[in-house]
Scaffold this motif. Structure first.
Motif, PDB file in Angstrom:
ATOM      1  N   GLN A  40       0.874  -1.184   0.345  1.00  6.19           N
ATOM      2  CA  GLN A  40      -0.323  -0.173  -0.023  1.00  6.19           C
ATOM      3  C   GLN A  40       0.777   1.230  -0.259  1.00  6.19           C
ATOM      4  O   GLN A  40       0.348   2.245  -0.240  1.00  6.19           O
ATOM      5  CB  GLN A  40      -0.571  -0.058   0.998  1.00  6.19           C
ATOM      6  CG  GLN A  40      -1.974  -0.954   1.118  1.00  6.19           C
ATOM      7  CD  GLN A  40      -2.851  -0.887   2.842  1.00  6.19           C
ATOM      8  OE1 GLN A  40      -2.256  -0.666   3.535  1.00  6.19           O
ATOM      9  NE2 GLN A  40      -3.235  -1.959   3.072  1.00  6.19           N
ATOM     10  N   GLN A  41       1.477   1.399   1.017  1.00  2.00           N
ATOM     11  CA  GLN A  41       2.936   2.406   0.912  1.00  2.00           C
ATOM     12  C   GLN A  41       3.898   2.556  -0.256  1.00  2.00           C
ATOM     13  O   GLN A  41       4.698   3.470  -0.530  1.00  2.00           O
ATOM     14  CB  GLN A  41       3.747   2.016   2.297  1.00  2.00           C
ATOM     15  CG  GLN A  41       2.294   1.977   3.444  1.00  2.00           C
ATOM     16  CD  GLN A  41       1.535   3.544   3.429  1.00  2.00           C
ATOM     17  OE1 GLN A  41       1.673   5.112   2.437  1.00  2.00           O
ATOM     18  NE2 GLN A  41      -0.168   2.748   3.493  1.00  2.00           N
ATOM     19  N   VAL A  42       4.264   1.026  -0.282  1.00  4.32           N
ATOM     20  CA  VAL A  42       5.389   1.989  -1.295  1.00  4.32           C
ATOM     21  C   VAL A  42       4.855   1.575  -2.936  1.00  4.32           C
ATOM     22  O   VAL A  42       5.116  -0.096  -3.623  1.00  4.32           O
ATOM     23  CB  VAL A  42       6.459   0.603  -0.936  1.00  4.32           C
ATOM     24  CG1 VAL A  42       8.281   0.749  -1.441  1.00  4.32           C
ATOM     25  CG2 VAL A  42       7.225   0.400   0.457  1.00  4.32           C
ATOM     26  N   PRO A  43       4.958   2.539  -3.728  1.00  6.29           N
ATOM     27  CA  PRO A  43       4.699   2.316  -5.273  1.00  6.29           C
ATOM     28  C   PRO A  43       5.071   1.533  -6.381  1.00  6.29           C
ATOM     29  O   PRO A  43       5.654   0.881  -6.842  1.00  6.29           O
ATOM     30  CB  PRO A  43       4.267   3.819  -5.384  1.00  6.29           C
ATOM     31  CG  PRO A  43       4.946   4.110  -4.850  1.00  6.29           C
ATOM     32  CD  PRO A  43       5.358   3.619  -3.260  1.00  6.29           C
ATOM     33  N   ASP A  44       7.150   1.685  -6.124  1.00  9.91           N
ATOM     34  CA  ASP A  44       7.316   1.429  -6.710  1.00  9.91           C
ATOM     35  C   ASP A  44       8.294  -0.273  -6.699  1.00  9.91           C
ATOM     36  O   ASP A  44       8.166  -1.054  -5.679  1.00  9.91           O
ATOM     37  CB  ASP A  44       9.749   2.334  -6.616  1.00  9.91           C
ATOM     38  CG  ASP A  44      10.297   1.781  -7.197  1.00  9.91           C
ATOM     39  OD1 ASP A  44      10.108   1.706  -8.409  1.00  9.91           O
ATOM     40  OD2 ASP A  44      11.295   0.951  -7.193  1.00  9.91           O
ATOM     41  N   PRO A  45       8.154  -1.070  -7.198  1.00  8.88           N
ATOM     42  CA  PRO A  45       7.924  -2.533  -7.754  1.00  8.88           C
ATOM     43  C   PRO A  45       9.291  -2.538  -7.720  1.00  8.88           C
ATOM     44  O   PRO A  45       9.162  -4.040  -6.791  1.00  8.88           O
ATOM     45  CB  PRO A  45       7.676  -2.571  -9.419  1.00  8.88           C
ATOM     46  CG  PRO A  45       7.161  -1.948 -10.166  1.00  8.88           C
ATOM     47  CD  PRO A  45       7.259  -0.612  -9.522  1.00  8.88           C
ATOM     48  N   ARG A  46       9.939  -2.385  -7.654  1.00 10.79           N
ATOM     49  CA  ARG A  46      11.694  -2.558  -7.414  1.00 10.79           C
ATOM     50  C   ARG A  46      11.753  -2.494  -6.273  1.00 10.79           C
ATOM     51  O   ARG A  46      12.258  -3.598  -4.994  1.00 10.79           O
ATOM     52  CB  ARG A  46      13.028  -2.811  -7.915  1.00 10.79           C
ATOM     53  CG  ARG A  46      14.143  -2.936  -7.287  1.00 10.79           C
ATOM     54  CD  ARG A  46      15.062  -2.042  -8.597  1.00 10.79           C
ATOM     55  NE  ARG A  46      16.537  -2.810  -8.675  1.00 10.79           N
ATOM     56  CZ  ARG A  46      16.523  -3.729  -7.952  1.00 10.79           C
ATOM     57  NH1 ARG A  46      16.537  -4.888  -9.276  1.00 10.79           N
ATOM     58  NH2 ARG A  46      18.130  -4.144  -7.806  1.00 10.79           N
ATOM     59  N   SER A  47      11.229  -1.044  -5.403  1.00  8.71           N
ATOM     60  CA  SER A  47      11.633  -0.935  -3.964  1.00  8.71           C
ATOM     61  C   SER A  47      10.673  -1.957  -3.111  1.00  8.71           C
ATOM     62  O   SER A  47      10.889  -2.529  -1.963  1.00  8.71           O
ATOM     63  CB  SER A  47      11.537   0.593  -3.921  1.00  8.71           C
ATOM     64  OG  SER A  47      12.044   0.891  -4.114  1.00  8.71           O
ATOM     65  N   ARG A  48       9.203  -2.107  -3.313  1.00  8.78           N
ATOM     66  CA  ARG A  48       8.680  -3.009  -2.821  1.00  8.78           C
ATOM     67  C   ARG A  48       8.993  -4.235  -2.911  1.00  8.78           C
ATOM     68  O   ARG A  48       9.024  -4.721  -1.659  1.00  8.78           O
ATOM     69  CB  ARG A  48       7.352  -2.762  -3.535  1.00  8.78           C
ATOM     70  CG  ARG A  48       6.470  -3.527  -2.885  1.00  8.78           C
ATOM     71  CD  ARG A  48       5.071  -3.971  -3.537  1.00  8.78           C
ATOM     72  NE  ARG A  48       4.568  -3.625  -4.733  1.00  8.78           N
ATOM     73  CZ  ARG A  48       4.203  -3.031  -5.645  1.00  8.78           C
ATOM     74  NH1 ARG A  48       4.080  -1.530  -5.402  1.00  8.78           N
ATOM     75  NH2 ARG A  48       4.541  -3.030  -7.324  1.00  8.78           N
TER      76      ARG A  48
END
Length: 272
Positions: free
Chosen positions: A162-170
């Motif tokens: 919910q809070q991390v939109p970037d796929p790699r960072s998520r």
């Protein structure tokens, strides 16, 4: 067997772990268990003073100071084996988890909801700790602490997408939280082995001799692995509730997190 009287006198704590008492020095009852507690302090200081962190906020300061408090209280307990230091050790564990639960459950909540959850958690914390200290009831302490860890872990896993939109960072943050859970679980496993196989471990330590016998002090390894898991929990909660994830967060974490995550799949690798 120590030849001089222990500096701290006779044991008054009702728990005593597998490590033999006052073997190294009369000033420290459980030498390895005491020193390994300082891993919590090291991770707490790293979280507070690492250069990539933004200025201190109240919740951040409370979280990392809670981690430091666990290390200090645990070290004091294993050093002295006194009842009051044992109580401080067990109290510090709840003082670490309860503010983290509050931070997760009140993220983006209204002021009224925040106050209500705070009051509920404070009431539960007080009831649990007073009951524990008055009745010397260890199961209540252990089960509520375990429940707190479970709530933190599951809530974090739910909030990351919910809070991390970037796929790699998520994906990186999900891997970090998974590693933290595995580290905590493995620490609990060695804690159980230290209890169940104490006689065997003691015989093995006598056969090996110092200093290599220190490696078989499994309660000390419980401290190390749970310190890693606890630090990851504090750091991840801090990141996802402070809105500071604008790029891959791996460089903000202390060792061995970057090494462990480098061995786990990322979204970029998975898509190729």
């Amino acid at each position: 067997m120590h030849l001089t009287p222990p500096f701290w006198g006779a044991q008054t704590s009702y728990l005593n772990f597998c490590e033999e008492d006052y073997v190294v020095t009369r000033y420290i009852a459980e030498f390895v268990n005491t020193l390994s507690s300082l891993v919590f302090v090291a991770y707490g200081l790293y979280g507070l003073f690492h250069r990539s962190q933004k200025p201190w906020t109240g919740p951040r300061l409370a979280s990392y100071c809670g981690l430091i408090g666990v290390g200090i209280c645990s070290g004091a307990y294993h050093m002295t084996l006194k009842y009051h230091t044992q109580m401080s050790d067990e109290l510090s564990m709840h003082l670490l988890t309860t503010p983290l639960i509050h931070r997760l459950l009140t993220y983006k909540a209204s002021p009224q909801r925040t106050r209500l959850i705070g009051l509920i958690l404070l009431t539960l914390f007080t009831v649990v700790m007073v009951t524990h200290m008055v009745m010397d009831e260890f199961l209540l302490h252990a089960s509520t602490f375990g429940l707190g860890v479970y709530i933190i872990a599951t809530r974090v896993r739910k909030m990351i997408p919910q809070q991390v939109p970037d796929p790699r960072s998520r994906k990186t943050l999900q891997n970090i939280s998974t590693f933290g859970c595995l580290s905590f679980a493995f620490g609990y496993l060695v804690w159980l082995i230290d209890d169940w196989a104490c006689s065997l471990l003691t015989d093995m330590r006598h056969s090996i001799g110092l200093p290599f016998a220190f490696l078989l002090e499994l309660h000390g390894w419980w401290h190390v692995f749970t310190a890693v898991g606890g630090y990851i929990g504090v750091a991840v909660v801090d990141l996802i509730t402070s809105g500071e994830i604008h790029k891959d967060p791996i460089n903000q974490f202390a060792w061995p997190v970057p090494l462990a995550i480098s061995l786990m799949p990322t979204s970029e690798k998975s898509s190729n």
